[in-house]
Motif scaffolding. Structure first.
Motif, PDB file in Angstrom:
ATOM      1  N   GLU A   7      43.358  31.333  50.737  1.00  0.00           N
ATOM      2  CA  GLU A   7      43.415  30.646  49.410  1.00  0.00           C
ATOM      3  C   GLU A   7      44.431  31.603  48.526  1.00  0.00           C
ATOM      4  O   GLU A   7      43.935  32.790  48.546  1.00  0.00           O
ATOM      5  N   GLU A   8      44.832  31.148  47.603  1.00  0.00           N
ATOM      6  CA  GLU A   8      45.571  31.964  46.489  1.00  0.00           C
ATOM      7  C   GLU A   8      44.986  31.333  45.139  1.00  0.00           C
ATOM      8  O   GLU A   8      45.324  30.349  44.782  1.00  0.00           O
ATOM      9  N   VAL A   9      44.356  32.277  44.334  1.00  0.00           N
ATOM     10  CA  VAL A   9      43.821  31.896  43.103  1.00  0.00           C
ATOM     11  C   VAL A   9      44.421  32.595  41.877  1.00  0.00           C
ATOM     12  O   VAL A   9      44.832  34.014  42.121  1.00  0.00           O
ATOM     13  N   ARG A  10      45.025  32.204  41.155  1.00  0.00           N
ATOM     14  CA  ARG A  10      45.797  32.658  39.798  1.00  0.00           C
ATOM     15  C   ARG A  10      44.655  33.519  39.137  1.00  0.00           C
ATOM     16  O   ARG A  10      43.444  33.201  38.762  1.00  0.00           O
ATOM     17  N   ARG A  11      45.156  34.638  38.938  1.00  0.00           N
ATOM     18  CA  ARG A  11      44.316  35.688  38.284  1.00  0.00           C
ATOM     19  C   ARG A  11      45.119  36.412  37.167  1.00  0.00           C
ATOM     20  O   ARG A  11      46.326  36.490  37.363  1.00  0.00           O
ATOM     21  N   PRO A  12      44.556  37.029  36.160  1.00  0.00           N
ATOM     22  CA  PRO A  12      45.296  37.739  35.249  1.00  0.00           C
ATOM     23  C   PRO A  12      45.874  38.789  35.884  1.00  0.00           C
ATOM     24  O   PRO A  12      45.525  39.478  36.761  1.00  0.00           O
ATOM     25  N   ALA A  13      47.445  38.960  35.638  1.00  0.00           N
ATOM     26  CA  ALA A  13      48.240  40.027  36.245  1.00  0.00           C
ATOM     27  C   ALA A  13      47.665  41.575  36.067  1.00  0.00           C
ATOM     28  O   ALA A  13      47.047  41.845  34.784  1.00  0.00           O
ATOM     29  N   PRO A  14      47.539  42.400  37.162  1.00  0.00           N
ATOM     30  CA  PRO A  14      46.937  43.707  36.817  1.00  0.00           C
ATOM     31  C   PRO A  14      47.754  44.466  35.720  1.00  0.00           C
ATOM     32  O   PRO A  14      47.390  45.657  35.254  1.00  0.00           O
ATOM     33  N   TYR A  15      48.997  43.993  35.595  1.00  0.00           N
ATOM     34  CA  TYR A  15      49.852  44.870  34.385  1.00  0.00           C
ATOM     35  C   TYR A  15      50.797  43.694  34.041  1.00  0.00           C
ATOM     36  O   TYR A  15      51.095  42.841  34.657  1.00  0.00           O
ATOM     37  N   GLY A  52      53.838  41.455  33.607  1.00  0.00           N
ATOM     38  CA  GLY A  52      54.882  41.069  34.545  1.00  0.00           C
ATOM     39  C   GLY A  52      54.633  41.239  35.994  1.00  0.00           C
ATOM     40  O   GLY A  52      55.111  41.194  36.716  1.00  0.00           O
ATOM     41  N   GLY A  53      53.325  41.608  36.188  1.00  0.00           N
ATOM     42  CA  GLY A  53      52.940  41.865  37.585  1.00  0.00           C
ATOM     43  C   GLY A  53      52.365  40.431  38.164  1.00  0.00           C
ATOM     44  O   GLY A  53      52.271  39.575  37.730  1.00  0.00           O
ATOM     45  N   PRO A  54      51.904  40.482  39.600  1.00  0.00           N
ATOM     46  CA  PRO A  54      51.713  39.417  40.268  1.00  0.00           C
ATOM     47  C   PRO A  54      50.311  38.618  39.645  1.00  0.00           C
ATOM     48  O   PRO A  54      49.528  39.466  39.035  1.00  0.00           O
ATOM     49  N   THR A  55      50.326  37.300  40.009  1.00  0.00           N
ATOM     50  CA  THR A  55      49.002  36.763  39.335  1.00  0.00           C
ATOM     51  C   THR A  55      48.260  35.771  40.350  1.00  0.00           C
ATOM     52  O   THR A  55      47.157  35.400  40.193  1.00  0.00           O
ATOM     53  N   GLY A  56      48.999  35.839  41.582  1.00  0.00           N
ATOM     54  CA  GLY A  56      48.429  35.093  42.824  1.00  0.00           C
ATOM     55  C   GLY A  56      47.280  36.118  43.567  1.00  0.00           C
ATOM     56  O   GLY A  56      47.859  36.999  44.178  1.00  0.00           O
ATOM     57  N   LEU A  57      46.179  36.028  43.403  1.00  0.00           N
ATOM     58  CA  LEU A  57      45.109  36.760  44.369  1.00  0.00           C
ATOM     59  C   LEU A  57      44.976  36.266  45.630  1.00  0.00           C
ATOM     60  O   LEU A  57      44.513  35.085  45.661  1.00  0.00           O
ATOM     61  N   VAL A  58      45.331  36.662  46.655  1.00  0.00           N
ATOM     62  CA  VAL A  58      45.184  36.125  48.096  1.00  0.00           C
ATOM     63  C   VAL A  58      43.755  36.503  48.584  1.00  0.00           C
ATOM     64  O   VAL A  58      43.551  37.615  48.623  1.00  0.00           O
ATOM     65  N   SER A  59      43.240  35.707  49.108  1.00  0.00           N
ATOM     66  CA  SER A  59      41.900  35.915  49.786  1.00  0.00           C
ATOM     67  C   SER A  59      41.447  35.020  50.905  1.00  0.00           C
ATOM     68  O   SER A  59      42.299  33.778  51.013  1.00  0.00           O
ATOM     69  N   LEU A 100      42.603  41.617  54.347  1.00  0.00           N
ATOM     70  CA  LEU A 100      41.996  40.717  53.355  1.00  0.00           C
ATOM     71  C   LEU A 100      40.264  40.760  53.644  1.00  0.00           C
ATOM     72  O   LEU A 100      39.688  40.935  52.496  1.00  0.00           O
ATOM     73  N   LEU A 101      39.852  40.653  54.747  1.00  0.00           N
ATOM     74  CA  LEU A 101      38.588  40.756  55.164  1.00  0.00           C
ATOM     75  C   LEU A 101      37.804  42.057  54.584  1.00  0.00           C
ATOM     76  O   LEU A 101      36.778  42.194  53.932  1.00  0.00           O
ATOM     77  N   GLN A 102      38.654  43.323  54.924  1.00  0.00           N
ATOM     78  CA  GLN A 102      38.150  44.529  54.346  1.00  0.00           C
ATOM     79  C   GLN A 102      38.298  44.936  52.881  1.00  0.00           C
ATOM     80  O   GLN A 102      37.543  45.512  52.395  1.00  0.00           O
ATOM     81  N   SER A 103      39.242  44.360  52.348  1.00  0.00           N
ATOM     82  CA  SER A 103      39.461  44.542  50.898  1.00  0.00           C
ATOM     83  C   SER A 103      38.978  43.553  50.019  1.00  0.00           C
ATOM     84  O   SER A 103      38.735  43.625  48.779  1.00  0.00           O
ATOM     85  N   GLY A 104      38.513  42.535  50.619  1.00  0.00           N
ATOM     86  CA  GLY A 104      37.912  41.287  49.571  1.00  0.00           C
ATOM     87  C   GLY A 104      39.191  40.415  48.935  1.00  0.00           C
ATOM     88  O   GLY A 104      38.680  39.826  48.095  1.00  0.00           O
ATOM     89  N   GLY A 105      40.279  40.786  49.209  1.00  0.00           N
ATOM     90  CA  GLY A 105      41.222  39.944  48.543  1.00  0.00           C
ATOM     91  C   GLY A 105      42.425  40.945  48.031  1.00  0.00           C
ATOM     92  O   GLY A 105      42.035  42.134  47.668  1.00  0.00           O
ATOM     93  N   SER A 106      43.727  40.575  47.845  1.00  0.00           N
ATOM     94  CA  SER A 106      44.682  41.431  47.340  1.00  0.00           C
ATOM     95  C   SER A 106      45.966  40.555  46.724  1.00  0.00           C
ATOM     96  O   SER A 106      46.011  39.349  47.049  1.00  0.00           O
ATOM     97  N   PHE A 107      46.493  41.123  45.653  1.00  0.00           N
ATOM     98  CA  PHE A 107      47.673  40.555  45.192  1.00  0.00           C
ATOM     99  C   PHE A 107      48.833  40.789  46.230  1.00  0.00           C
ATOM    100  O   PHE A 107      48.602  41.671  47.179  1.00  0.00           O
ATOM    101  N   ARG A 108      49.820  39.829  46.222  1.00  0.00           N
ATOM    102  CA  ARG A 108      51.036  40.120  47.163  1.00  0.00           C
ATOM    103  C   ARG A 108      51.666  41.337  47.554  1.00  0.00           C
ATOM    104  O   ARG A 108      51.828  41.657  48.663  1.00  0.00           O
ATOM    105  N   PRO A 109      52.288  42.148  46.408  1.00  0.00           N
ATOM    106  CA  PRO A 109      52.715  43.282  46.477  1.00  0.00           C
ATOM    107  C   PRO A 109      52.108  44.326  47.327  1.00  0.00           C
ATOM    108  O   PRO A 109      52.655  44.859  48.240  1.00  0.00           O
TER     109      PRO A 109
END
Length: 392
Positions: free
Chosen positions: A57-65, A67-74, A21-30
């Motif tokens: 923290e996990e912030v709701r973000r528009p899904a990348p596609y 039916g995709g994930p909406t929780g961005l973990v950072s 998470l530190l190196q990517s700046g945040g990621s969706f769960r899958p």
């Protein structure tokens, strides 16, 4: 046949997640589960704990596609870290967040001719400022990173670059911040960490050599962040190219650092180091480069390339990142570094399949590198720090 992987401890698994998470700046769960090789169910359990501890923290973000994930973990930006960065002119002290935002920063000047005693006093002053600032705001620091130029196996107490007794500073720290974990490191390791975690589109994900050209010239082996030797300093700046060369601050003559450090560049350009730092990338266009100076610059960069190539002969790897003033130059001038690597690397650069990338300098924005290093120490401990003073 692939070897079965060694089982990871809870700390290692948490460290893998937090460092990613530190190196990517945040990621969706899958994608996060794939990156750290966990099932989504196992990842969910650990994220639940990390969230409860206030580390993510996990912030709701528009899904990348669809039916995709909406929780961005950072990483949670309310975690406070302390940073102390020693440079040739001053000691920078600051408090910031896991994303690199500084909330407080102060610079305590160093005396013209520093001694172990006077540098100790500067550290006490900076640590007192840090304690008073955090106390007034009731801020508890989760980790502190302290970076010292040239810190290494030979200089645990005396340091040839800036005299400084790390043991004494560690005791001082323990007295003023009893429960806070602190880690000391060589400045080049902190700059490597800063770029690995803060440079957008950083060129390499796997093992590589990071070379920093600033006040001094040094390198660090950068590897998988979960390994104990993920960041290892290498003194390539003190490779000697003829004992009749210019005197280096280490006491020898003809070191690559004596030709290519920022003070050596300032001397060649008849400018001061401070002027160069203030001009930033504009020095290339502001200071007129005669053809003689340009030729000399290229010869010096060629030497830097030789030092890098020799380092790769000792320990081969496929990637080299150069940060510092050479990054500001036009490609045809920078090419001298690559030619130098090619001229001494066994088999040459193409056969050894070595890629070279340049990233902007990170000196002059202290204590950002120390702050990035503190964030790295916290994530690599899995957010489960042992409350002890460690020396890198």
């Amino acid at each position: 046949m692939e070897m079965p992987e060694q089982p990871r401890s809870r700390r290692q698994t948490r460290a893998a997640i937090l460092t990613h998470l530190l190196q990517s700046g945040g990621s969706f769960r899958p994608p996060l589960a794939r990156a750290v090789r966990l099932s989504e169910a196992s990842l969910s359990r650990i994220l639940f704990d990390l969230k409860a501890e206030g580390l993510i923290e996990e912030v709701r973000r528009p899904a990348p596609y669809v039916g995709g994930p909406t929780g961005l973990v950072s990483l949670d930006d309310s975690v406070a870290l302390g940073a102390l960065e020693l440079t040739s002119q001053w000691l920078s002290v600051g408090v910031g967040s896991l994303s690199g935002e500084l909330h407080y920063t102060e610079r305590v000047p160093l005396p013209k001719k520093p001694t172990i005693e006077s540098v100790g006093r500067v550290f006490r002053e900076a640590l007192t400022l840090l304690r008073d600032w955090t106390r007034r705001r009731r801020i508890a620091l989760a980790q502190v990173g302290i970076t010292i130029p040239g810190l290494g196996r030979l200089s645990v107490s005396g340091n040839p670059i800036i005299p400084c007794d790390v043991g004494r500073i560690g005791d001082m720290f323990a007295e003023l911040f009893a429960e806070v974990p602190v880690t000391f490191t060589n400045s080049v390791v902190a700059h490597a960490t800063f770029h690995r975690c803060r440079t957008e589109n950083y060129p390499f994900n796997d093992a590589h050599l990071f070379v920093f050209v600033g006040q001094g010239v040094a390198g660090a082996w950068v590897d998988d962040p979960i390994e104990d030797d993920a960041l290892d300093p290498v003194e390539l700046g003190h490779m000697v190219f003829g004992t009749d060369g210019p005197r280096c601050r280490c006491g020898h003559h003809g070191c690559v650092e004596a030709y290519t450090s920022l003070p050596a560049l300032a001397d060649l350009l008849r400018a001061t180091e401070t002027e160069l730092l203030q001009l930033g990338p504009d020095w290339v266009t502001t200071i007129p480069l005669t053809s003689r100076v340009r030729r000399e610059l290229r010869q010096r960069l060629f030497r830097l390339g030789l030092a890098i190539g020799n380092t790769l002969n000792v320990k081969p790897c496929r990637g080299v990142v150069v940060s510092g003033w050479p990054s500001h130059l036009a490609e045809e001038d920078r090419k001298a570094v690559i030619d130098g690597i090619d001229a001494c690397l066994l088999g040459g650069r193409k056969l050894a399949q070595v890629s070279v990338a340049f990233v902007p300098p990170s000196n002059g924005n202290d204590p950002q590198a120390a702050l990035a290093f503190a964030a790295f120490c916290l994530t690599r401990s899995g957010g489960m720090p042992a409350a002890s003073t460690e020396a890198a």
